[in-house]
Write a protein that holds these residues in place. Structure first.
Motif, mmCIF file in Angstrom:
data_model
loop_
_atom_site.group_PDB
_atom_site.id
_atom_site.type_symbol
_atom_site.label_atom_id
_atom_site.label_comp_id
_atom_site.label_asym_id
_atom_site.label_seq_id
_atom_site.Cartn_x
_atom_site.Cartn_y
_atom_site.Cartn_z
ATOM 1 N N ILE A 124 0.868 -1.170 0.000
ATOM 2 C CA ILE A 124 0.000 0.000 0.000
ATOM 3 C C ILE A 124 0.910 1.227 0.000
ATOM 4 O O ILE A 124 2.091 1.122 0.342
ATOM 5 N N PRO A 125 0.407 2.407 -0.371
ATOM 6 C CA PRO A 125 1.294 3.563 -0.560
ATOM 7 C C PRO A 125 2.222 3.906 0.612
ATOM 8 O O PRO A 125 3.355 4.294 0.399
ATOM 9 N N ASN A 126 1.802 3.780 1.862
ATOM 10 C CA ASN A 126 2.631 4.205 2.982
ATOM 11 C C ASN A 126 3.347 3.077 3.713
ATOM 12 O O ASN A 126 3.981 3.322 4.744
ATOM 13 N N LEU A 127 3.284 1.871 3.217
ATOM 14 C CA LEU A 127 3.923 0.728 3.867
ATOM 15 C C LEU A 127 4.949 0.112 2.929
ATOM 16 O O LEU A 127 4.660 -0.154 1.764
ATOM 17 N N GLN A 128 6.161 -0.102 3.449
ATOM 18 C CA GLN A 128 7.220 -0.683 2.636
ATOM 19 C C GLN A 128 7.883 -1.826 3.406
ATOM 20 O O GLN A 128 8.303 -1.660 4.549
ATOM 21 N N PHE A 129 7.966 -2.981 2.767
ATOM 22 C CA PHE A 129 8.723 -4.103 3.303
ATOM 23 C C PHE A 129 10.004 -4.221 2.489
ATOM 24 O O PHE A 129 10.030 -3.878 1.301
ATOM 25 N N SER A 130 11.064 -4.701 3.129
ATOM 26 C CA SER A 130 12.329 -4.851 2.404
ATOM 27 C C SER A 130 13.007 -6.157 2.753
ATOM 28 O O SER A 130 12.881 -6.670 3.860
ATOM 29 N N VAL A 131 13.732 -6.666 1.772
ATOM 30 C CA VAL A 131 14.616 -7.817 1.942
ATOM 31 C C VAL A 131 15.950 -7.367 1.374
ATOM 32 O O VAL A 131 16.028 -6.958 0.211
#
Length: 148
Positions: free
Chosen positions: A78-85
């Motif tokens: 969603i626009p304001n949520l970021q997951f990273s690997v």
């Protein structure tokens, strides 16, 4: 004759440059880091790319210079949520008093961040963390990213 479609995005239209900066100051402890990277936006949800990193750390009589390279994948459900690997392989030169050592180690970070435009802030966790083979005091570290 071939027709040229100007509406189709070119490779560089989907590339962003940026990365992260880190500063940490406390009693007898200093950490400075910079990690430039480039990402390719496959679509509005997924981006990935390479990165470089440098970190200087000093704790009492221990000084470390750390260089590394890695790969990052960003997922924006969603626009304001970021997951990273993020996978990083780091190379360390460490000086303790008069003794100098060199070693390397891998890191695999899973993170989550609040995203606002080109800026993200959050936390990441190194799932490969081993306190005997790292210069970091914790498996958890903050995320501050900028992409332009």
């Amino acid at each position: 004759m071939f027709s040229q479609n100007d509406d189709k995005p070119k490779f560089w239209d989907n590339v962003q440059f940026g990365g992260g900066l880190g500063l940490n100051f406390s009693n007898n402890y200093t950490t400075l880091s910079i990690s430039p990277s480039a990402i390719y936006n496959f679509n509005q949800y997924v981006a990935a790319g390479p990165g470089l990193s440098y970190l200087y750390s000093k704790y009492r009589d221990v000084k470390s210079n750390v260089y590394g390279a890695g790969l990052i994948t960003l997922i924006n459900p969603i626009p304001n949520l970021q997951f990273s690997v993020e996978y990083e392989h780091l190379f360390v030169t460490q000086k303790i008093a008069f003794d100098k050592t060199n070693f390397d180690y891998p890191s695999l970070y899973l993170g989550g961040a609040y995203r606002m435009g080109n800026f993200s802030a959050g936390l990441r966790f190194d799932v490969l963390y081993d306190s005997d083979k790292t210069i970091y005091s914790s498996a958890v570290s903050p995320i501050f990213r900028f992409y332009f």
